[in-house]
Design a protein around this motif. Structure first.
Motif, PDB file in Angstrom:
ATOM      1  N   LYS A  99      -8.639  -2.213  10.864  1.00  0.00           N
ATOM      2  CA  LYS A  99      -7.982  -3.856   9.238  1.00  0.00           C
ATOM      3  C   LYS A  99      -8.430  -4.949   9.034  1.00  0.00           C
ATOM      4  O   LYS A  99      -9.048  -5.496  10.861  1.00  0.00           O
ATOM      5  CB  LYS A  99      -6.964  -3.664   8.612  1.00  0.00           C
ATOM      6  N   ASN A 106      -0.483  10.502   5.773  1.00  0.00           N
ATOM      7  CA  ASN A 106      -0.568  11.669   5.589  1.00  0.00           C
ATOM      8  C   ASN A 106      -1.062  12.956   6.470  1.00  0.00           C
ATOM      9  O   ASN A 106      -0.435  13.499   7.051  1.00  0.00           O
ATOM     10  CB  ASN A 106      -1.114  12.662   4.119  1.00  0.00           C
ATOM     11  N   THR A 116      -3.838   5.730   3.517  1.00  0.00           N
ATOM     12  CA  THR A 116      -2.483   6.638   2.873  1.00  0.00           C
ATOM     13  C   THR A 116      -3.256   7.426   3.340  1.00  0.00           C
ATOM     14  O   THR A 116      -2.600   9.164   3.774  1.00  0.00           O
ATOM     15  CB  THR A 116      -2.513   6.511   2.088  1.00  0.00           C
ATOM     16  N   ARG A 117      -4.954   8.267   3.978  1.00  0.00           N
ATOM     17  CA  ARG A 117      -4.557   9.875   3.753  1.00  0.00           C
ATOM     18  C   ARG A 117      -5.255   9.590   5.117  1.00  0.00           C
ATOM     19  O   ARG A 117      -4.534  10.984   5.697  1.00  0.00           O
ATOM     20  CB  ARG A 117      -6.516   9.766   3.274  1.00  0.00           C
ATOM     21  N   LYS A 118      -5.220   8.427   5.860  1.00  0.00           N
ATOM     22  CA  LYS A 118      -4.548   8.649   7.472  1.00  0.00           C
ATOM     23  C   LYS A 118      -3.595   8.874   8.179  1.00  0.00           C
ATOM     24  O   LYS A 118      -3.007   9.818   8.730  1.00  0.00           O
ATOM     25  CB  LYS A 118      -5.974   8.004   8.014  1.00  0.00           C
ATOM     26  N   ASP A 132       4.055   8.054  -2.159  1.00  0.00           N
ATOM     27  CA  ASP A 132       4.013   9.666  -0.654  1.00  0.00           C
ATOM     28  C   ASP A 132       5.754   8.880   0.305  1.00  0.00           C
ATOM     29  O   ASP A 132       6.043   9.815   1.009  1.00  0.00           O
ATOM     30  CB  ASP A 132       3.277   9.876  -0.175  1.00  0.00           C
ATOM     31  N   SER A 171      -6.143   0.699   1.089  1.00  0.00           N
ATOM     32  CA  SER A 171      -5.298   1.522   0.893  1.00  0.00           C
ATOM     33  C   SER A 171      -4.901   3.109   0.820  1.00  0.00           C
ATOM     34  O   SER A 171      -4.694   3.676   1.156  1.00  0.00           O
ATOM     35  CB  SER A 171      -4.705   1.347  -0.688  1.00  0.00           C
ATOM     36  N   GLU A 172      -6.761   3.550   0.233  1.00  0.00           N
ATOM     37  CA  GLU A 172      -6.527   5.358   0.651  1.00  0.00           C
ATOM     38  C   GLU A 172      -7.128   5.697   1.660  1.00  0.00           C
ATOM     39  O   GLU A 172      -6.355   6.892   2.170  1.00  0.00           O
ATOM     40  CB  GLU A 172      -8.185   5.568  -0.288  1.00  0.00           C
ATOM     41  N   ASP A 173      -7.958   4.764   2.648  1.00  0.00           N
ATOM     42  CA  ASP A 173      -8.119   4.992   4.001  1.00  0.00           C
ATOM     43  C   ASP A 173      -6.509   5.473   4.459  1.00  0.00           C
ATOM     44  O   ASP A 173      -7.011   6.126   5.406  1.00  0.00           O
ATOM     45  CB  ASP A 173      -8.810   4.632   4.349  1.00  0.00           C
ATOM     46  N   GLY A 205      -6.895  -3.319  -2.109  1.00  0.00           N
ATOM     47  CA  GLY A 205      -7.184  -2.042  -2.763  1.00  0.00           C
ATOM     48  C   GLY A 205      -8.853  -0.895  -1.743  1.00  0.00           C
ATOM     49  O   GLY A 205      -8.694  -0.139  -1.979  1.00  0.00           O
ATOM     50  N   SER A 212       1.638   4.351  -3.043  1.00  0.00           N
ATOM     51  CA  SER A 212       1.216   5.803  -2.815  1.00  0.00           C
ATOM     52  C   SER A 212       2.479   6.755  -3.401  1.00  0.00           C
ATOM     53  O   SER A 212       1.528   7.544  -3.657  1.00  0.00           O
ATOM     54  CB  SER A 212       0.817   5.698  -2.132  1.00  0.00           C
ATOM     55  N   ILE A 242       0.622  -0.995   0.288  1.00  0.00           N
ATOM     56  CA  ILE A 242       0.317  -0.316  -0.217  1.00  0.00           C
ATOM     57  C   ILE A 242       1.121   1.049   0.031  1.00  0.00           C
ATOM     58  O   ILE A 242       0.410   2.619  -1.060  1.00  0.00           O
ATOM     59  CB  ILE A 242      -0.905  -0.136   1.600  1.00  0.00           C
TER      60      ILE A 242
END
Length: 348
Positions: free
Chosen positions: A108, A130, A126-128, A29, A122-124, A119, A27, A23
């Protein structure tokens, strides 16, 4: 020189570590500077690699995640996101983690074995993560001992001399966890609007009540406010305070617009109207601008205005909007709010 954020992954499952690595690598990042399978390995890895952020499991051999978190915040404080099947919204484990200094939490599944799981998360994740990196955690580098709250003091015969309103949204769990347990008994009532799912409100109230000097309860319609009590409400209600003879009473009604935030403003306006210069408004972490107009009104009538320093806020929009709109009396970290309120209420 790389601008990637250095991350340490801590989980006793090799499969989970592999899934999380995929993940973060996808990203672009993050730079994964290390992995650890238990708390002791994690502490050694933090000292060695100096990560910008840590993801931390709860159930691990040798040293569990909550014990590890305490050591991190004392010895080498840095933003830590709990990433465990146990850290669900409304769970005791989640509240414990936030009380010990975790910046945020993610629930998780017990396994990350296929692309669908990766999938979905991953969005949740990386957002949290960051967002967590941007939080200054220096103020949580030590653990305050819990007060002995066996039998909250009964102050029901005393009239409230001040009303203190709190407004919180995203990131508000952690902020309120730092503030409410540190509040002392006073001739004041504390009222918090926190934008959380209604189904988790009572669990949060019960946890705070167990760990606080003052009594913590849900605000109820037509209830008479008592000094030395903290009342909580979710953003699904409009909570206002009204005078009734010598007393103050709550009016609690469903918010008319389910998708439009306005509950904090309504609370602050009502506090300003009934208390004027004895009103106190506190804006904490959250997205959007709810509470800013209400805080302006408290400021206009001569009340006290406090805004959480955005450097310590998980979601910075509400604090930044308040600071840009008015000149608050105090701009302080969430960890300093209770001490400042205690001085305000007990000075002189």
């Amino acid at each position: 020189m790389s601008n990637k954020k250095k991350i340490l992954i801590v989980d006793d499952s090799k499969m989970i570590r592999k899934g999380l690595s995929e993940i973060f690598e996808a990203s672009n990042d993050f730079e994964i500077v290390g992995q650890a399978a238990d708390g002791k390995e994690a502490l050694a890895a933090i000292r060695r690699t100096q990560p910008d952020v840590v993801t931390l499991d709860v159930v691990m051999p040798e040293m569990d995640g909550l014990t590890t978190l305490k050591h991190i915040m004392i010895e080498c404080p840095r933003p830590t996101v709990m990433l465990s099947s146990l850290t669900k919204d409304g769970s005791k484990t989640t509240f414990d983690a936030l009380r010990y200094g975790a910046v945020d939490f993610i629930s998780k599944p017990s396994k990350l074995e296929d692309d669908m799981d990766v999938g979905f998360l991953s969005e949740d994740i990386t957002r949290k993560v960051n967002a967590a990196i941007e939080v200054n955690v220096a103020a949580t580098s030590y653990i305050r001992p819990l007060p002995d709250n066996a039998g909250h003091e009964d102050m029901s015969d005393l009239r409230c001399e001040k009303l203190i309103g709190f407004g919180a949204a995203e990131g508000g769990y952690g902020a309120l966890m730092k503030i409410i347990p540190g509040l002392r008994q006073a001739q004041a009532a504390y009222i918090a609007v926190h934008y959380i799912d209604e189904e988790h409100l009572d669990a949060f109230i019960d946890y705070l009540n167990e760990h606080s000097r003052i009594r913590v309860k849900r605000a109820e319609h037509d209830e008479v406010l008592q000094a030395g009590v903290c009342y909580l409400s979710s953003g699904s209600d409009y909570l206002t305070v009204h005078e009734s003879g010598e007393d103050f009473v709550f009016h609690v009604n469903p918010a008319p617009f389910s998708t439009r935030r306005g509950s904090i403003d309504r609370l602050f306006f009502s506090i300003a109207e009934v208390m004027e210069s004895q009103a106190v408004g506190v804006i904490l972490s959250g997205a959007g601008v709810d509470g800013v107009e209400g805080l302006q009104e408290i400021n206009r009538v001569g009340g006290t205005t406090i805004v959480q320093d955005s450097k310590t806020s998980l979601a910075k929009e509400m604090p930044k909007a308040a600071i840009a709109t008015i000149k608050p009396g105090y701009i302080i970290s969430d960890a300093d709010v209770s001490a400042n309120l205690n001085r305000l209420l007990h000075s002189g």
